[in-house]
Motif scaffolding. Structure first.
Motif, short mmCIF file in Angstrom:
data_model
loop_
_atom_site.label_atom_id
_atom_site.label_comp_id
_atom_site.label_asym_id
_atom_site.label_seq_id
_atom_site.Cartn_x
_atom_site.Cartn_y
_atom_site.Cartn_z
N GLU A 20 66.23 20.62 35.85
CA GLU A 20 65.19 19.60 35.81
C GLU A 20 64.83 19.10 37.20
O GLU A 20 63.66 18.94 37.54
CB GLU A 20 65.65 18.41 34.96
N LEU A 55 56.28 13.27 37.23
CA LEU A 55 56.68 11.90 36.91
C LEU A 55 57.37 11.81 35.56
O LEU A 55 58.40 11.16 35.42
CB LEU A 55 55.45 10.98 36.94
N VAL A 56 56.83 12.51 34.57
CA VAL A 56 57.46 12.53 33.24
C VAL A 56 58.83 13.18 33.31
O VAL A 56 59.81 12.67 32.73
CB VAL A 56 56.54 13.25 32.22
N SER A 58 60.72 13.31 35.90
CA SER A 58 61.59 12.41 36.65
C SER A 58 62.16 11.32 35.74
O SER A 58 63.34 10.98 35.82
CB SER A 58 60.83 11.76 37.80
N TRP A 59 61.31 10.78 34.91
CA TRP A 59 61.77 9.76 33.96
C TRP A 59 62.83 10.34 33.03
O TRP A 59 63.87 9.73 32.79
CB TRP A 59 60.58 9.22 33.17
N ASN A 60 62.57 11.54 32.52
CA ASN A 60 63.52 12.21 31.64
C ASN A 60 64.82 12.52 32.39
O ASN A 60 65.92 12.38 31.85
CB ASN A 60 62.90 13.49 31.08
N ILE A 62 66.12 10.87 34.94
CA ILE A 62 66.88 9.63 35.15
C ILE A 62 67.63 9.24 33.89
O ILE A 62 68.82 8.87 33.94
CB ILE A 62 65.94 8.50 35.62
N ILE A 63 66.98 9.33 32.75
CA ILE A 63 67.63 9.00 31.48
C ILE A 63 68.81 9.94 31.23
O ILE A 63 69.92 9.50 30.90
CB ILE A 63 66.62 9.04 30.32
N ARG A 66 71.78 9.27 33.62
CA ARG A 66 72.58 8.10 33.23
C ARG A 66 73.44 8.39 32.01
O ARG A 66 74.60 7.95 31.94
CB ARG A 66 71.67 6.90 32.99
#
Length: 75
Positions: A20, A55-56, A58-60, A62-63, A66
């Motif tokens: 990713e 951006l999408v 990146s959001w995925n 980060i989730i 974590r």
């Protein structure tokens, strides 16, 4: 200490995160390159689409990062 099953799970979680992250870096790099090389009529839409996908992702990322970090702390 992790057992073999947990090690295997971690290996695949790490692999997914690595793929990713590489995709995000590639999309941003392609957006920069395409801002110079793509014909003017398609330039802005191509850059916007690639940056939006990055951006999408990146959001995925980060989730998932974590969640993997929390999972690793448990094991």
């Amino acid at each position: 200490m992790m057992d073999e099953t947990a090690k295997e799970q971690f290996k695949w979680k790490f692999y997914r995160l690595a793929v990713e992250l590489n995709a995000i870096i590639l999309l941003v790099a392609l957006a920069v390159v395409s801002s110079f090389l793509v014909p003017m009529t398609y330039r802005l839409p191509a850059v916007i689409v690639m940056l939006a996908i990055a951006l999408v992702l990146s959001w995925n990322f980060i989730i998932n990062y974590r969640l993997t970090k929390a999972w690793l702390d448990e094991h």
